[in-house]
Motif scaffolding. Structure first.
Motif, PDB file in Angstrom:
ATOM      1  N   VAL A  20       0.848  -1.191   0.000  1.00 51.51           N
ATOM      2  CA  VAL A  20       0.000   0.000   0.000  1.00 51.51           C
ATOM      3  C   VAL A  20       0.884   1.241   0.000  1.00 51.51           C
ATOM      4  O   VAL A  20       1.836   1.343   0.776  1.00 51.51           O
ATOM      5  CB  VAL A  20      -0.946   0.000   1.218  1.00 51.51           C
ATOM      6  N   GLY A  21       0.586   2.166  -0.906  1.00 56.63           N
ATOM      7  CA  GLY A  21       1.275   3.446  -0.959  1.00 56.63           C
ATOM      8  C   GLY A  21       2.571   3.462  -1.744  1.00 56.63           C
ATOM      9  O   GLY A  21       3.077   4.527  -2.060  1.00 56.63           O
ATOM     10  N   GLU A  22       3.127   2.301  -2.076  1.00 56.17           N
ATOM     11  CA  GLU A  22       4.385   2.283  -2.821  1.00 56.17           C
ATOM     12  C   GLU A  22       4.128   2.631  -4.287  1.00 56.17           C
ATOM     13  O   GLU A  22       3.281   2.035  -4.939  1.00 56.17           O
ATOM     14  CB  GLU A  22       5.051   0.910  -2.731  1.00 56.17           C
ATOM     15  N   GLN A  23       4.860   3.593  -4.793  1.00 54.68           N
ATOM     16  CA  GLN A  23       4.665   4.055  -6.168  1.00 54.68           C
ATOM     17  C   GLN A  23       5.492   3.199  -7.123  1.00 54.68           C
ATOM     18  O   GLN A  23       6.652   2.921  -6.883  1.00 54.68           O
ATOM     19  CB  GLN A  23       5.077   5.519  -6.285  1.00 54.68           C
ATOM     20  N   LEU A  24       4.846   2.765  -8.208  1.00 57.19           N
ATOM     21  CA  LEU A  24       5.576   2.088  -9.267  1.00 57.19           C
ATOM     22  C   LEU A  24       5.549   2.978 -10.494  1.00 57.19           C
ATOM     23  O   LEU A  24       4.620   3.743 -10.702  1.00 57.19           O
ATOM     24  CB  LEU A  24       5.012   0.696  -9.558  1.00 57.19           C
TER      25      LEU A  24
ATOM     26  N   SER B 114       2.701   6.838 -13.409  1.00 51.51           N
ATOM     27  CA  SER B 114       2.991   6.045 -12.213  1.00 51.51           C
ATOM     28  C   SER B 114       1.680   5.515 -11.647  1.00 51.51           C
ATOM     29  O   SER B 114       0.595   5.946 -12.039  1.00 51.51           O
ATOM     30  CB  SER B 114       3.716   6.891 -11.172  1.00 51.51           C
ATOM     31  N   ALA B 115       1.794   4.577 -10.724  1.00 54.16           N
ATOM     32  CA  ALA B 115       0.601   4.007 -10.087  1.00 54.16           C
ATOM     33  C   ALA B 115       0.938   3.629  -8.662  1.00 54.16           C
ATOM     34  O   ALA B 115       2.097   3.389  -8.317  1.00 54.16           O
ATOM     35  CB  ALA B 115       0.123   2.782 -10.857  1.00 54.16           C
ATOM     36  N   ARG B 116      -0.102   3.568  -7.834  1.00 48.10           N
ATOM     37  CA  ARG B 116       0.073   3.099  -6.463  1.00 48.10           C
ATOM     38  C   ARG B 116      -1.258   2.527  -5.984  1.00 48.10           C
ATOM     39  O   ARG B 116      -2.334   2.917  -6.455  1.00 48.10           O
ATOM     40  CB  ARG B 116       0.564   4.197  -5.531  1.00 48.10           C
ATOM     41  N   ARG B 117      -1.169   1.601  -5.072  1.00 46.15           N
ATOM     42  CA  ARG B 117      -2.347   0.985  -4.461  1.00 46.15           C
ATOM     43  C   ARG B 117      -2.650   1.742  -3.180  1.00 46.15           C
ATOM     44  O   ARG B 117      -1.759   1.951  -2.353  1.00 46.15           O
ATOM     45  CB  ARG B 117      -2.027  -0.477  -4.165  1.00 46.15           C
ATOM     46  N   ASP B 118      -3.906   2.172  -3.013  1.00 44.05           N
ATOM     47  CA  ASP B 118      -4.247   2.898  -1.787  1.00 44.05           C
ATOM     48  C   ASP B 118      -4.737   1.920  -0.711  1.00 44.05           C
ATOM     49  O   ASP B 118      -4.856   0.717  -0.954  1.00 44.05           O
ATOM     50  CB  ASP B 118      -5.219   4.049  -2.057  1.00 44.05           C
ATOM     51  N   ARG B 119      -5.039   2.440   0.459  1.00 46.70           N
ATOM     52  CA  ARG B 119      -5.370   1.577   1.593  1.00 46.70           C
ATOM     53  C   ARG B 119      -6.726   0.876   1.471  1.00 46.70           C
ATOM     54  O   ARG B 119      -7.011  -0.047   2.217  1.00 46.70           O
ATOM     55  CB  ARG B 119      -5.278   2.341   2.902  1.00 46.70           C
TER      56      ARG B 119
ATOM     57  N   LEU C 268      -4.397   3.586  -8.245  1.00 49.59           N
ATOM     58  CA  LEU C 268      -4.442   4.957  -8.713  1.00 49.59           C
ATOM     59  C   LEU C 268      -3.308   5.181  -9.726  1.00 49.59           C
ATOM     60  O   LEU C 268      -2.141   5.042  -9.376  1.00 49.59           O
ATOM     61  CB  LEU C 268      -4.292   5.927  -7.540  1.00 49.59           C
ATOM     62  N   VAL C 269      -3.676   5.505 -10.950  1.00 45.59           N
ATOM     63  CA  VAL C 269      -2.703   5.753 -12.007  1.00 45.59           C
ATOM     64  C   VAL C 269      -2.612   7.261 -12.218  1.00 45.59           C
ATOM     65  O   VAL C 269      -3.641   7.920 -12.403  1.00 45.59           O
ATOM     66  CB  VAL C 269      -3.093   5.041 -13.324  1.00 45.59           C
TER      67      VAL C 269
END
Length: 64
Positions: A25-29, A49-54, A59-60
């Motif tokens: 969670v929260g780590e940006q790729l 970029s994208a990240r998974r929220d809690r 989110l892209v």
């Protein structure tokens, strides 16, 4: 490799493949990337970029 249209030409890029359920969670790729899960696949283009929220949204972010 993944093909992208860039300025009217096709460019091949190496993409990293991620398992969505394993994304912290929260780590940006950073793209180019492919995020896979059982029922869908998400492509993250170069420069995005994208990240998974809690709450498990992916989110892209696309630069303006």
């Amino acid at each position: 490799k993944v093909a992208f249209a860039v300025a009217g030409a096709v460019e091949l890029s190496e993409a990293v493949i991620y398992e969505r359920a394993l994304l912290p969670v929260g780590e940006q790729l950073v793209g180019p990337a492919i995020v896979v899960q059982e029922d869908s696949t998400t492509l993250v283009p170069p420069g995005c970029s994208a990240r998974r929220d809690r709450v498990d949204n992916l989110l892209v972010e696309v630069p303006a």
